[in-house]
Design a protein around this motif. Sequence first.
Motif, mmCIF file in Angstrom:
data_model
loop_
_atom_site.group_PDB
_atom_site.id
_atom_site.type_symbol
_atom_site.label_atom_id
_atom_site.label_comp_id
_atom_site.label_asym_id
_atom_site.label_seq_id
_atom_site.Cartn_x
_atom_site.Cartn_y
_atom_site.Cartn_z
ATOM 1 N N GLY A 46 0.834 -1.196 0.000
ATOM 2 C CA GLY A 46 0.000 0.000 0.000
ATOM 3 C C GLY A 46 0.867 1.243 0.000
ATOM 4 O O GLY A 46 2.092 1.174 -0.085
ATOM 5 N N GLU A 47 0.226 2.405 0.095
ATOM 6 C CA GLU A 47 0.930 3.677 0.006
ATOM 7 C C GLU A 47 1.789 3.968 1.233
ATOM 8 O O GLU A 47 2.911 4.435 1.127
ATOM 9 N N GLU A 48 1.254 3.678 2.428
ATOM 10 C CA GLU A 48 1.973 3.995 3.668
ATOM 11 C C GLU A 48 2.144 2.764 4.556
ATOM 12 O O GLU A 48 2.260 2.893 5.769
ATOM 13 N N ALA A 49 2.136 1.576 3.966
ATOM 14 C CA ALA A 49 2.243 0.349 4.763
ATOM 15 C C ALA A 49 3.347 -0.547 4.211
ATOM 16 O O ALA A 49 3.607 -0.562 3.008
ATOM 17 N N ILE A 50 3.973 -1.286 5.115
ATOM 18 C CA ILE A 50 5.069 -2.179 4.753
ATOM 19 C C ILE A 50 4.769 -3.539 5.361
ATOM 20 O O ILE A 50 4.331 -3.627 6.514
ATOM 21 N N GLY A 51 5.000 -4.584 4.581
ATOM 22 C CA GLY A 51 4.759 -5.932 5.069
ATOM 23 C C GLY A 51 6.058 -6.726 5.138
ATOM 24 O O GLY A 51 6.883 -6.655 4.240
ATOM 25 N N LEU A 52 6.225 -7.467 6.227
ATOM 26 C CA LEU A 52 7.371 -8.365 6.379
ATOM 27 C C LEU A 52 6.836 -9.773 6.576
ATOM 28 O O LEU A 52 5.792 -9.959 7.205
ATOM 29 N N GLN A 53 7.558 -10.765 6.044
ATOM 30 C CA GLN A 53 7.164 -12.148 6.292
ATOM 31 C C GLN A 53 8.376 -13.053 6.284
ATOM 32 O O GLN A 53 9.379 -12.758 5.646
ATOM 33 N N ALA A 54 8.273 -14.143 7.035
ATOM 34 C CA ALA A 54 9.313 -15.165 7.104
ATOM 35 C C ALA A 54 8.662 -16.445 7.617
ATOM 36 O O ALA A 54 7.523 -16.427 8.095
ATOM 37 N N GLU A 55 9.411 -17.546 7.534
ATOM 38 C CA GLU A 55 8.837 -18.838 7.905
ATOM 39 C C GLU A 55 8.709 -19.029 9.412
ATOM 40 O O GLU A 55 7.891 -19.814 9.858
ATOM 41 N N THR A 56 9.523 -18.311 10.217
ATOM 42 C CA THR A 56 9.406 -18.420 11.673
ATOM 43 C C THR A 56 9.207 -17.031 12.278
ATOM 44 O O THR A 56 9.583 -16.017 11.687
ATOM 45 N N GLU A 57 8.624 -17.030 13.465
ATOM 46 C CA GLU A 57 8.370 -15.762 14.161
ATOM 47 C C GLU A 57 9.682 -15.056 14.493
ATOM 48 O O GLU A 57 9.802 -13.838 14.371
ATOM 49 N N GLU A 58 10.683 -15.839 14.871
ATOM 50 C CA GLU A 58 11.990 -15.284 15.217
ATOM 51 C C GLU A 58 12.625 -14.574 14.020
ATOM 52 O O GLU A 58 13.177 -13.478 14.146
ATOM 53 N N ARG A 59 12.546 -15.168 12.844
ATOM 54 C CA ARG A 59 13.156 -14.586 11.640
ATOM 55 C C ARG A 59 12.418 -13.332 11.179
ATOM 56 O O ARG A 59 13.035 -12.380 10.706
ATOM 57 N N VAL A 60 11.094 -13.295 11.304
ATOM 58 C CA VAL A 60 10.355 -12.097 10.879
ATOM 59 C C VAL A 60 10.666 -10.933 11.829
ATOM 60 O O VAL A 60 10.781 -9.785 11.398
ATOM 61 N N ARG A 61 10.858 -11.240 13.109
ATOM 62 C CA ARG A 61 11.252 -10.171 14.053
ATOM 63 C C ARG A 61 12.665 -9.679 13.759
ATOM 64 O O ARG A 61 12.953 -8.490 13.865
ATOM 65 N N ALA A 62 13.552 -10.595 13.391
ATOM 66 C CA ALA A 62 14.920 -10.212 13.027
ATOM 67 C C ALA A 62 14.915 -9.347 11.765
ATOM 68 O O ALA A 62 15.670 -8.376 11.657
ATOM 69 N N ALA A 63 14.031 -9.679 10.816
ATOM 70 C CA ALA A 63 13.911 -8.879 9.592
ATOM 71 C C ALA A 63 13.413 -7.474 9.929
ATOM 72 O O ALA A 63 13.881 -6.481 9.359
#
Length: 164
Positions: A46-63
């Motif tokens: 979207g215009e003002e939103a960013i999405g992050l994803q990863a296979e584990t919760e730990e990796r998405v937080r690290a990203a």
Amino acid sequence: MAANPSFDIVSKVDRQEVDNALRQAEKELSTRFDFRGTGAEISWSGEEAIGLQAETEERVRAALDVFKEKLVKRNISLKSLDAGDARPSGKVFKIDCKVIQGIETDKAKAISKKIRDEGPKGVQAQIQGDQLRVTGKKRDDLQAVISLLKGEDFGVALQFTNYR
């Protein structure tokens, strides 16, 4: 005689700088060893939103930490990033972030009240949409208001513009 000195209090983020930080984080996620094979991705959603994803919760937080690090290096306050919690979505974990632009009305009222209560006499703050205009008789009073507000935390990144 010129009008009274004034300045604006705004909360704006340069979208290009956020985009640059996102691209740098994207590059780092694709090259770093600890992110290999984890499906870690970051992208605009979207215009003002960013999405992050990863296979584990730990990796998405690290990203998310990598992205925050890139924002800080580009002088973007982390107060202008509203990151949600990691949530499972199918086989991956996702975090949705929002880039905050403008000052919300309740925060603008809190800033205005702070200026009224603790600022120098004769200084007024008017809410104009998503920003505030502060006027006063003397420039020294306006400088005092700026230093007063810099010492407070309103939960939003403040910039002081149009000082005249």
